[in-house]
Design an enzyme around this catalytic site. Structure first.
Site, PDB file in Angstrom:
ATOM      1  N   SER A 109     -82.383  37.707  17.816  1.00 45.72           N
ATOM      2  CA  SER A 109     -81.462  36.732  17.234  1.00 45.72           C
ATOM      3  C   SER A 109     -82.177  35.390  17.100  1.00 45.72           C
ATOM      4  O   SER A 109     -82.729  34.876  18.066  1.00 45.72           O
ATOM      5  CB  SER A 109     -80.231  36.570  18.121  1.00 45.72           C
ATOM      6  N   ASP A 128     -75.232  32.006  10.004  1.00 45.36           N
ATOM      7  CA  ASP A 128     -75.477  31.998  11.456  1.00 45.36           C
ATOM      8  C   ASP A 128     -76.728  31.182  11.782  1.00 45.36           C
ATOM      9  O   ASP A 128     -77.799  31.729  12.031  1.00 45.36           O
ATOM     10  CB  ASP A 128     -75.618  33.438  11.957  1.00 45.36           C
ATOM     11  N   HIS A 181     -74.979  31.573  16.935  1.00 40.08           N
ATOM     12  CA  HIS A 181     -74.486  32.265  18.129  1.00 40.08           C
ATOM     13  C   HIS A 181     -75.412  32.082  19.323  1.00 40.08           C
ATOM     14  O   HIS A 181     -74.987  32.211  20.463  1.00 40.08           O
ATOM     15  CB  HIS A 181     -74.195  33.748  17.842  1.00 40.08           C
TER      16      HIS A 181
END
Length: 733
Positions: free
Chosen positions: A646, A220, A84
């Site tokens: 992230s 991810d 992402h």
């Protein structure tokens, strides 16, 4: 026990802010942090984590394009982050004929790696405390505006005069609400190329339904490579650049995780507000978050409908939808968590205890008015804060025509205040960015979003903050007028209206309905909302700085008073742990590929599964990445993370890579304001799932060969057996 002693006991207890919570500066880990990390199972020293004089873990941690974290995993500049985090870049290389979002991308060689202009990767070289230099000359008697001005001047001096190499940069950041300042010397690389990414059916599996949710089954991750000049220094993109050789890269553990294993997450967390007063938490839960959620509810419903109906729109809006939906769901979980954990009640108890401690120590003159004044100013700012959220969410974050028109509104401000040359330069840059924006724009979709948001704005924003043109409006009629007659619905007409000198452009814009509406909204905001909001916020910031100073001064020396996140390099440590979000519900800490197959819905854009992954699962063709015949996909821990983490590496007790941080559990998203160890869990991709996808699914063995794979648990077990044998031999002798 007297009431005063009870309050003091509460203060001492609550000042700990929960076991294992905290986002700590890596250069300041000696003492309490090191002791606690070792008690949780860490086998490294703090020198292994952060060192200026020798290679350490911090040299492998990279700020990815200023928003995410990433890490070096090979000596040839290979960089690992979240799917992402690279999503918009993968999208930018995708077309209907060659859709890397749907099918994935894997470069077979260096020559096939894809450049990404404008993307950066930043390393921290060293960190220094510069508090004395920044606060030089600042006195308590100065008003907040004067303090701010002097601090900014001192900061400019420190940035200019602190030693660095010509290819490095100095940055100063405030900590503890302005009670401490740190200098960061950084190196920023600008040639970053896409190496590999799984299809979204792996990298985004579960999509918006599973976002912020546990159990999770998302691969991810994405791979990039940093390129440097021939001297291994930062350089703009060039075919002559070579893969970067890092000071340190992370070995990768193949041993997996188990409950209670030590975990260290290293990265660049964005923003937290752990020391907000109780009234601010109440305001967030009762007023601001509901407004934000309502606006995004309206926008997301429309975008989702169009994306499901049209494959081209799905590609155009994939990244935008994910960005909007991400915080929409986060705010909902945040409100739930703050309510469930009674964060405001806990903070009220802390405030009562602090007041008692202020009185006990005779600090009333310094700190006695802090809490009453914060309550006063937060009460005064609430309607302005609400109007501000509606303006930001409607004009800047969810409405595309409005956002584009606002950028042009700012352009005309440049013309008015800085002249023709500045106007011309800014216009040229804007037109370049608009050309890229309109590649992913659909006016029919945006038209429906515009009508929904304008109707909400006119109904929910306090009447005194609305422009006169918006009172008692017909949102449908407004929308029709704008989208039938505005130049802001396509690039060619927008470029035409922006042609000519400043006066000519202004004349054309004043006749454009899209610009007129945006200008009315902006004028009303900057005239009626922003000045008072900014004045009150400046006062609140000063009070929060003093409140933080009171906590630092009056708390016990072993209190867990960590600085708020501000986009700088931090360490958070914890353990692999399950949790219980509700009565009679308990979540295990690790998920497996079986869970992917249980969620599989053929053809569904959130839960479809690639055929090859199904084949590998059915054959149990897992290579060396399985444990007990199963492939672990995700795991959770007690690490205190937020946006910006992230892509952060999850490291084991020895500093080996065991996973990639990518999310938090829904019930724990309130940890930006209140970390609750019972509910706060971060979600990580198991690194063995990453390797399995790279190797068995993508066939990218050439990338696997770049990596250093280790078995720390097996090595530890071997050492224990050797020691046991030695003890037995000694006993026999």
């Amino acid at each position: 026990m007297t009431r005063l002693l009870q309050l003091c006991f509460l203060f001492l207890s609550f000042s700990l802010f929960g076991q294992q919570g905290g986002m700590w500066v890596p250069s300041l880990l000696e003492g309490m942090n090191e002791d606690e990390m070792k008690s949780l199972g860490m086998k490294m020293s703090v020198e292994d984590i952060y060192s200026v004089n020798q290679s350490s873990l911090k040299d492998a941690i990279v700020h990815f394009n200023g928003g995410c974290t990433s890490e070096m995993i090979s000596g040839q500049g290979l960089l690992l982050t979240n799917h992402h985090c690279g999503y918009s870049l993968i999208q930018s290389h995708s077309t209907l004929e060659n859709d890397y979002l749907e099918h994935g991308f894997w470069a077979g060689s260096l020559a096939e790696e894809l450049p990404n202009p404008g993307i950066t990767a930043t390393f921290i070289i060293r960190i220094e405390d510069v508090t004395d230099q920044i606060l030089e000359g600042v006195t308590p008697s100065m008003d907040e505006a004067a303090k701010k001005q002097l601090i900014e001047a001192n900061t400019a001096t420190v940035v200019r005069d602190s030693p660095k190499e010509s290819y490095q940069e100095n940055r100063v950041r405030a900590f503890y609400e302005g009670n401490q300042y740190m200098l960061f010397v950084v190196e920023t690389f600008k040639d970053i190329r896409l190496v590999g990414a799984p299809p979204s059916s792996i990298g985004k599996f579960g999509s918006d339904t599973d976002n912020w949710v546990w159990p999770r089954h998302t691969g991810d991750f994405a791979l990039f490579r940093i390129y440097a000049d021939k001297n291994n220094r930062p350089a703009e993109y060039s075919e002559d650049n070579v893969p970067y050789t890092p000071r340190h890269f992370l070995p990768i553990s193949l041993d997996g995780v188990a409950e209670d294993d030590f975990t260290l997450v290293f990265g660049f967390p964005g923003t937290t507000d752990e020391y907000l007063p109780s009234i601010a938490i109440d305001q967030l839960v009762e007023t601001l978050n509901p407004a934000r959620i309502a606006i995004r509810d309206a926008a997301l419903a429309i975008v989702d409908e169009y994306m499901r109906a049209d494959p081209e729109i799905k590609i155009q809006y994939a990244s935008k939808f994910a960005r909007i939906a991400n915080y929409w769901k986060k705010w909902r979980g945040e409100t739930l968590g703050l309510t469930k954990s009674d964060a405001a009640g806990v903070k009220r108890a802390q405030e009562q205890a602090l007041t008692a401690e202020i009185n006990r120590t005779g600090k009333q003159e310094e700190y006695g008015d802090l809490l009453p004044l914060m309550e006063q100013y937060y009460t005064e700012i609430e309607p302005y804060a609400l109007a501000r959220e509606y303006f930001l969410e409607t004009v800047l974050r969810n409405g595309e025509l409005l956002r584009t028109a606002f950028q042009v509104y700012q352009l005309m401000q440049v013309y008015e205040y800085r002249g023709a040359q500045a106007f011309s330069d800014r216009r040229d840059n804007l037109l370049k960015s608009f050309q890229s924006q309109f590649k992913n724009y659909n006016s029919t979709l945006d038209r429906e979003v515009f009508e929904a948001l304008i109707e909400l704005y006119s109904r929910e924003v306090p009447d005194r903050f609305l422009p006169a043109s918006m009172k008692n409006i017909d949102a449908a009629q407004w929308t029709k007028e704008v989208y039938n007659h505005s130049a802001f619905v396509d690039y060619e007409s927008l470029a035409q209206i922006l042609s000519g000198d400043g006066d000519a452009v202004a004349k054309k814009l004043n006749a454009d309905p899209g610009f007129q509406i945006t200008s009315d909204l902006a004028d009303a905001y900057f005239d009626k909302v922003a000045p008072t909001y900014d004045q009150l916020q400046l006062k609140i910031s000063g009070l929060e700085r003093d409140y933080m100073r009171a906590l630092l001064e009056l708390s016990p020396s072993d209190s867990r008073l960590f600085p708020n996140a501000n986009g700088t390099l931090r360490v958070t440590y914890g353990q692999v742990k399950g949790y219980s979000p509700a009565d009679a519900v308990y979540y295990e800490p690790v998920t497996h590929l079986e869970g992917v197959m249980e969620k599989y819905v053929p053809g569904d854009y959130e839960f479809d599964v690639p055929e090859k992954l199904i084949e590998l699962y059915e054959k149990k063709d897992y290579g060396p990445y399985a444990e007990d015949g199963k492939i672990a996909v995700n795991f959770i821990g007690t690490n205190h993370t937020t946006g910006g983490n992230s892509g952060s590496p999850a490291l084991d007790a020895h500093g080996n890579l065991i996973g990639i941080n990518f999310d938090r559990v829904w019930e724990g998203t309130m940890s930006d304001y209140y970390y609750d160890p019972a509910l706060s869990r971060n979600i990580m991709v198991d690194i063995r799932y990453v390797l399995f996808i790279m190797d068995k699914y993508a066939g990218a063995q050439h990338l696997i060969e770049e990596l250093t794979l280790v078995h720390p648990k097996q090595e530890t077990s071997k050492k224990r057996k050797k020691k046991k044998k030695k003890r037995k031999r000694r006993a026999k002798k």
